[in-house]
Design an enzyme around this catalytic site. Structure first.
Site, PDB file in Angstrom:
ATOM      1  N   SER A   1       0.827  -1.199   0.000  1.00 17.92           N
ATOM      2  CA  SER A   1       0.000   0.000   0.000  1.00 17.92           C
ATOM      3  C   SER A   1       0.868   1.258   0.000  1.00 17.92           C
ATOM      4  CB  SER A   1      -0.924   0.014   1.217  1.00 17.92           C
ATOM      5  OG  SER A   1      -2.007  -0.847   0.999  1.00 17.92           O
TER       6      SER A   1
ATOM      7  N   ASN B   1      -5.923  -7.847  -2.582  1.00 14.28           N
ATOM      8  CA  ASN B   1      -5.466  -8.173  -1.237  1.00 14.28           C
ATOM      9  C   ASN B   1      -4.516  -7.179  -0.571  1.00 14.28           C
ATOM     10  OD1 ASN B   1      -6.650 -10.915  -1.005  1.00 14.28           O
ATOM     11  ND2 ASN B   1      -5.350 -11.275  -2.781  1.00 14.28           N
ATOM     12  N   TYR B   2      -3.834  -6.380  -1.332  1.00 16.38           N
ATOM     13  CA  TYR B   2      -2.756  -5.605  -0.738  1.00 16.38           C
ATOM     14  C   TYR B   2      -2.887  -4.098  -0.797  1.00 16.38           C
ATOM     15  CZ  TYR B   2      -0.107  -9.834  -0.095  1.00 16.38           C
ATOM     16  OH  TYR B   2       0.316 -11.061   0.330  1.00 16.38           O
ATOM     17  N   ILE B   3      -3.482  -3.619  -1.836  1.00 15.79           N
ATOM     18  CA  ILE B   3      -3.571  -2.172  -1.956  1.00 15.79           C
ATOM     19  C   ILE B   3      -4.811  -1.684  -1.228  1.00 15.79           C
ATOM     20  CG2 ILE B   3      -3.897  -0.279  -3.576  1.00 15.79           C
ATOM     21  CD1 ILE B   3      -2.407  -2.105  -5.640  1.00 15.79           C
TER      22      ILE B   3
END
EC number: 5.6.2.1
Length: 937
Positions: free
Chosen positions: A689, A894-896
């Site tokens: 992120s 899933n990550y940002i």
DNA sequence: CTCAAAAATTCCGAAAGTATTCT
DNA sequence: CAGAATACTTTCGGAATTTTTGA
């Protein structure tokens, strides 16, 4: 603190490749001495630490063992030494009895370093045998001493500090400073923070970004126009991307299609909203007609251990029972059709269906399948030939599943051939049957269930080089399924003639049903869908936790930078591992069993996975999750380089753990001491992120929506690369790329012709503006031009011919007389003209413009348009090629932090639909409403 | 504009991870 | 405490669906 400013962690990544790596080195496993007590351990650490470092660089074996080729270990590669290579290596040395504990050896040092008693009393696998055998190359290494602590300055390592990426260093420096600032402010704010209770949509401090505010913020003012920040947005106001918080229902509906239409521009009108099934039912998506939506993110926070107070659902959907094949469809054995008991026939069918997949050529897969098949065959009575005699199925090679395969293919085709109406009816029927399982009632609210279908039986498709791939995955019976459901709620009836395996009422878990799978003994769950409140909340918490890390990262980095010089080997390893996890975004790397694919993460890296490339580069080459290859050369700090060198020191060799004094539990325990809930995976979220935000900040707020969209994707791409999210290149990719490139060339030729038209009208231009008429290097090739011209003529010919034929067909269908061939001939005359034109063009270098009133100005305008088209095409091709192995989706999902994307959309005025698909918007609805254009991660 | 084929995108299934808790 | 059990997230490939293309 300031001392750390110089040794900020950094690593520069270069060349991530997918090509094959070097062949495996002859493995020579070595077991490290077993540590006996803590004191001894410390002493040993010291010794260890004092071992030669510098000698290693030149002499140590630096080969890797990943060896064979393609990104994904394709299972049909018979020669892959990966795992095999490791085992024999150990075997050689073990000289004790054969296969049992073998591979465990590679972790021996790890296991025993921990506790004395364990070491002495432990099982044979932890045998304290100290191997004296040392790999020849390292045997006579000169010895240089590093002492711990003070003189362990970086200076004794060949550095190229200046070469380290300045930019990255700067970034991290700033990041750390920010972190410290946040930490400080956080303390200050701690007192004030207490009164978080009441909601109060405070508009607050939007001017400041790095406000420490922890929890309270998430409810903060969506899209208040309060500070008149946004002007343009005001104009298209009726579609604010943010719902007013007060509007419980009303406001929610409609808007989506509206925005969509706007977005689409050209394509619009078409179907827009109609395809939403119309069956009247649930119409999913679009905010549930009238039903009021629960916005958990506007509720007071909960502690989260209690997941629900009431829970109702209808259980799970079992796959349909097996339907025996028609009697004519049989597996052949020795060319003789075999009648199989249904149980066995089903298994054979599984394989038959996969006949044309790569699995069927994977020896391991075949072996596992065949073993299971034989067993089931035996249990169920065996195969019989047409005379009714039993036949032993002994050899796989004599089995022919083609009749089954063909049958399935035919069925598929049959299904495909159904009319659209029939297909629709079928689909509807299916949906009807599934309907009751798709939703549950959680605390009285309707929530979507994710995977309500019990996994059907089949052949286990393990990824990578999985030892169990091909084994039969058995049918799950209701007796094996446990339901989790609210107390005092009716238990859904099990399928007729069956019982549930169990019923429980655990409000501390989120699953509705569970069972154990027979291949690996893994537990499977039925849980809610991604758009449910439970999943949403934990997603939100995940990102908040990652944001929380922001406040600690500076300190953590300082610490691990220091600890990388610790005398205590375990600490040094831990610090080094943290560096890798932080900087390279490696996964934690839990231990894995022998009966799983051999893949690793940070803590489980082995000797052969990292190679030193002096002065300060590390080459990583290993298979990570899902057997995706991580292959990258990375510049690291001198200390990291040095440490890895130490961790790889003899007597360690291939097969031995690099971090032999570290495991994920220790690591996470340590991390927890910095921040509650901190674990290795949080770093991946944080760095992903954070990277996204940094990249976004570089994007200028200008240009078309498409440009911004492309820029966003580019940022997304950076993140995906960081996380090593790969995908396999589709088979059609090469071709489509070729086609696109050819298309560009064609456009360039068109452009050339336009220029030649200008020249025709104004021959003097060439002298006036020679630059302008410089030949295009891309289509400089005369042969290509000629070929292309031919192709153009051919194309035209086909076009005309096809049209002619079609006309004739129609005439024939109408009962009229067909046109004569001479008509076609006549029409094809044009081609001759074309040919002549081209000839002339090639000779004179000019083109006579067709049509009336063509002016140089008009042509120039066209030229500009053409150039624009070419540019666009080229960018497209480049992006396509760049992304052929990079998967953007995983990081987006899933990550940002989705609020970054929402922020981007608002700030840059890009419709969210461009960046989030419907499911994503649905999953992230909490984010759509809680971030504005100033939101910061 | 319509239709089918092809290509691209999105969704889905289930395997494979991580992390924590239990024994 | 090690190892197993448990619960939940992450990950990919491939199926399904949508969009584009090309008559």
């Amino acid at each position: 603190m300031s001392s750390s400013d110089d040794d900020v962690p950094l690593a520069k990544r270069s060349s991530k490749t997918n090509g094959p790596s070097s062949p495996k080195a002859k493995a020579k496993s070595v077991v490290l001495p077993t540590r006996v007590s803590k004191a001894a351990n410390a002493k040993a650490d010291k010794e260890y630490d004092e071992m030669d470092v510098d000698g290693l660089g030149k002499n140590a074996p630096q080969s890797t063992s990943i060896s064979n080729g393609p990104v994904k270990e394709s299972s049909d590669d018979p020669g892959r030494p990966k795992r095999k290579g490791r085992k024999p290596a150990i075997k050689e040395e073990t000289d004790s009895d054969s296969d049992a504990p073998l591979t465990k050896r590679r972790r021996t040092t790890n296991g025993t370093s921990k506790s004395a008693s364990a070491a002495s009393s432990a099982s044979p696998k932890a045998s304290p045998k100290v191997s004296k055998s040392v790999s020849p190359s390292s045997a006579r290494m000169p010895s240089t001493i590093i002492t711990g602590g003070t003189d362990d300055s970086d200076s004794d390592v060949p550095i190229a500090a200046s070469k380290l990426s300045k930019e990255k260093a700067q970034i991290m420096k700033e990041e750390n400073q920010l972190s410290r600032k946040l930490e400080a402010e956080d303390k200050k704010a701690a007192a004030a923070k207490k009164r978080k209770a009441t909601v109060v949509k405070k508009v607050e401090d939007s001017e400041d970004s790095d406000v420490p505010l922890a929890k309270g913020k998430r409810r903060a003012a969506p899209a208040k126009k309060a500070n008149g920040v946004k002007k343009e947005e005001e104009s298209d106001d009726d579609t604010p991307l943010v719902k007013r918080p007060r509007a419980t229902k009303a406001a929610t509906v409609k808007k989506e299609p509206a925005v969509k239409k706007e977005t689409k521009g050209k394509g619009r009108a078409k179907k827009s909203e109609t395809p939403a099934t119309t069956n009247g039912e649930a119409d999913e998506g679009e905010e549930e007609e009238g039903e009021e939506e629960y916005k958990w993110w506007e509720q007071p926070e909960t502690d989260g251990t209690i997941k629900w107070t009431t829970l109702e659902h209808n259980g799970v959907l079992f796959p349909p029972p097996y339907e025996p094949l028609p009697s004519g469809v049989k597996m052949l054995y020795n060319r003789v059709p075999m009648t199989l008991p249904v149980e066995a026939e089903e298994i054979a069918g599984f394989f038959g269906a996969m006949l044309e997949t790569p699995h069927a050529k994977n020896p391991k897969f075949v072996e596992n399948f065949f073993k299971d098949f034989q067993e089931i065959l035996k249990e169920s009575g065996g195969a019989r030939n047409p005379e009714g005699k039993k036949v032993a199925i002994k050899e796989f090679s004599k089995c022919d599943f083609a009749p089954m395969f063909n049958y399935f293919e035919a069925k598929k085709l049959e299904k495909k051939a159904l009319s659209t109406a029939e297909k629709k009816a079928l689909k509807q029927e299916k949906e009807e049957a599934e309907k009751k399982y798709t939703y549950c009632l959680l605390d009285g609210r309707k929530e979507k269930v994710g995977n309500f279908r019990i996994e059907p039986p089949g052949l286990f498709r393990g990824r990578g080089d999985h030892p169990k791939t091909g084994k039969v995955k058995k049918r799950v019976l209701p007796e094996q399924v446990t339901l989790n459901i609210g107390e005092n709620t009716p238990v859904p009836p099990p399928p007729p003639g069956h019982q549930w395996g169990g019923i429980q009422h655990d409000d501390k878990v989120t699953w509705l049903a569970t069972w154990k799978e027979n291949i690996n003994g893994n537990i499977k769950y039925v849980m809610l869908a991604a758009n449910s409140s439970l999943k949403g909340m934990s997603d939100f918490k995940k990102f908040e936790k990652a944001r929380e890390l922001k406040k600690h990262i500076g300190r953590i980095r300082d610490d691990y930078t220091k600890e990388m010089r610790s005398i205590v080997m375990a600490d040094r390893q831990r610090a080094t591992a943290m560096y890798l996890i932080d900087v390279l975004a490696l996964r934690a790397g839990n231990e894995k069993g022998e009966d799983e694919a051999d893949t690793v993460g940070c803590c489980s890296l082995r000797f052969e996975h990292v190679t030193l490339e002096p002065p300060n580069k590390l080459v990583f080459d290993f298979l990570g999750k899902d057997s995706i290859r991580y292959h990258d050369t990375v510049e690291v700090t001198p200390q990291v380089f040095k440490n890895i060198k130490i961790f790889k020191k003899a007597p360690k060799g291939p097969g031995d753990m690099i971090f032999d004094r570290l495991n994920t539990t220790d690591l996470n325990e340590h991390l927890r001491s910095y921040m509650p809930g901190l674990s290795a995976k949080v770093f991946r979220t944080y760095n992903a992120s954070f990277t996204m935000q940094r990249e976004m900040k570089k994007i200028p707020n200008e240009g078309s929506v498409h440009d911004k969209y492309a820029a966003y994707n580019e940022a997304n791409r950076m993140v995906a690369i960081l996380c090593n999210h790969q995908r396999t290149v589709s088979t059609s990719h090469e071709a489509s790329l070729q086609k696109a490139t050819e298309k560009i060339k064609a456009l360039r030729y068109q452009k050339l012709r336009l220029k030649r038209q200008i020249l025709f009208l104004d021959p003097k231009r060439k002298k006036k503006d020679p630059d302008f008429f410089k030949p295009d290097p891309d289509i400089d090739d005369e042969d290509w031009v000629k070929e292309h011209q031919k192709a153009l003529i051919e194309q035209e010919r086909e076009k005309i011919t096809k049209k002619f034929e079609k006309e004739n067909e129609k005439l024939a269908a109408d009962g009229d007389k067909e046109q004569k061939a001479s008509v076609l001939e006549e029409r094809l005359e044009v081609l001759k003209e074309m040919e002549a034109d081209f000839k002339k063009e090639n000779k004179t270098g000019t083109v006579e413009p067709k049509g009336r009133a063509v002016t140089v100005e008009k042509i120039e305008a066209n030229l500009e348009k053409m150039e624009e088209r070419i540019r666009k095409q080229e960018i497209e091709v480049k992006v396509k090629d760049d992304n052929k192995t990079v998967a953007l989706g995983t990081s987006k999902i899933n990550y940002i932090d989705p609020r970054l994307t929402v922020m981007f959309c608002k700030k840059y005025n890009v419709p969210i639909e461009k960046l989030f698909t419907k499911t994503l918007r649905d999953k992230f609805k909490w984010a759509l409403e809680s971030a504005d254009e100033n939101w910061e991660f």
